[in-house]
Design a protein around this motif. Structure first.
Motif, PDB file in Angstrom:
ATOM      1  N   GLN A 125      35.304  53.257  35.330  1.00 31.82           N
ATOM      2  CA  GLN A 125      35.068  54.095  36.473  1.00 31.82           C
ATOM      3  C   GLN A 125      34.821  55.464  36.098  1.00 31.82           C
ATOM      4  OE1 GLN A 125      37.056  52.849  40.284  1.00 31.82           O
ATOM      5  NE2 GLN A 125      36.783  54.916  41.141  1.00 31.82           N
TER       6      GLN A 125
ATOM      7  N   HIS B  36      30.866  54.516  44.125  1.00 26.09           N
ATOM      8  CA  HIS B  36      31.790  53.778  43.088  1.00 26.09           C
ATOM      9  C   HIS B  36      32.718  52.777  43.453  1.00 26.09           C
ATOM     10  CE1 HIS B  36      31.452  57.750  40.611  1.00 26.09           C
ATOM     11  NE2 HIS B  36      30.356  56.997  40.311  1.00 26.09           N
TER      12      HIS B  36
ATOM     13  N   HIS C 183      32.275  48.963  42.245  1.00 27.18           N
ATOM     14  CA  HIS C 183      33.442  48.467  41.558  1.00 27.18           C
ATOM     15  C   HIS C 183      33.709  47.195  42.228  1.00 27.18           C
ATOM     16  CE1 HIS C 183      37.320  49.681  39.058  1.00 27.18           C
ATOM     17  NE2 HIS C 183      37.039  48.379  39.057  1.00 27.18           N
TER      18      HIS C 183
ATOM     19  N   ILE D  51      30.429  51.453  35.502  1.00 29.10           N
ATOM     20  CA  ILE D  51      30.278  51.652  36.990  1.00 29.10           C
ATOM     21  C   ILE D  51      29.595  53.057  37.095  1.00 29.10           C
ATOM     22  CG2 ILE D  51      31.246  52.004  39.052  1.00 29.10           C
ATOM     23  CD1 ILE D  51      33.799  50.451  38.081  1.00 29.10           C
TER      24      ILE D  51
ATOM     25  N   GLY E 146      41.318  50.870  39.534  1.00 31.46           N
ATOM     26  CA  GLY E 146      40.364  51.735  40.140  1.00 31.46           C
ATOM     27  C   GLY E 146      40.340  51.530  41.633  1.00 31.46           C
TER      28      GLY E 146
END
Length: 242
Positions: free
Chosen positions: A42, A98, A102, A122, A206
């Motif tokens: 990420q 994101h 994700h 990502i 994340g």
């Protein structure tokens, strides 16, 4: 002193007040921050740090040697002094994309139970996940399966387990390339679905959305071979598909 990771407490917080504890051209460390430092595929968050009389565009956020969030200034930007009271403000649109992406990659793992991921990346515009998968299904099948899971509007939660509990349940780790961070004694599990019947449950540090329905439709735009068994699956949000 490590930065208090406010994104773990509330992934939807778009900003926070803070105090500068370290300041250099390499980056700014705050006592607390909503910014996610680049890790696990990420990207690091971008945005701005504002203080009385100044503003620093944040070009990236990475991990400092002690694990703190290091807010990297844009080239030529002014930087706040140590002790300054500041406001950290995310580029929320980018971060939220994101989070949607994700969570989609977690659903991709759920769509292929028993298959291990070998890499991931990502992005706000496109994401990809690599699998140890000699005979992949058609991309149309994967797209349909992902959107079926998304439309189920499953809740997403988390809990923490000890490193010993993770060692006793190695099947929780779905990635061969990225291992859960260790050393703190605890590992964070992200769950999609109910605790009684999870659709996906795996270690992850994340940020994610609260429910799968928030992702919106996605599309698998490409599947390619990256070795004898390694297959790379590229995904975009449907609003970006061409």
């Amino acid at each position: 002193m490590q930065t208090q990771a406010l994104f773990r407490e509330d992934a939807y917080a778009e900003g926070n007040s803070a105090v500068v504890v370290e300041s250099s051209e390499a980056g700014i460390v705050l006592d607390r921050s909503v910014f996610y430092p680049r890790a696990g595929g990420q990207p690091g968050d971008t945005g701005a740090i504002l203080w009385e009389g100044g503003e620093m565009p944040v070009a990236d956020t990475v991990k400092a040697p002690d694990g703190s969030a290091l807010h990297v200034p844009a080239a030529g930007a002014a930087i706040p002094p140590v002790g300054a009271k500041v406001t950290a403000k995310l580029d929320w649109t980018r971060r939220h994309r994101h989070m949607r992406m994700h969570t989609t990659l977690h659903l991709l793992c759920a769509a292929m139970p028993g298959i291990y991921a070998t890499g991931n990346q990502i992005g706000a515009d496109k994401s990809r996940l690599d699998f140890d998968l000699p005979d992949p299904p058609a991309k149309e099948w994967v797209t349909e399966k992902l959107n079926e899971l998304i439309a189920g509007d499953h809740p997403i939660g988390e809990r923490w387990i000890s490193e010993a509990e993770l060692d006793a349940n190695p099947g929780l780790v779905r990635t061969l390339s990225v291992q859960p961070p260790r050393g703190a004694g605890q590992v964070r599990l992200v769950r999609i679905g109910t605790e009684e019947a999870p659709i996906d449950l795996q270690p992850c540090g994340g940020t994610h959305v609260r429910r799968t329905g928030e992702i919106g439709r996605v599309e698998v735009v490409k599947m390619e071979s990256k070795g004898k068994q390694n297959r790379r699956i590229h995904i975009v949000l449907a609003e970006d598909a061409k």
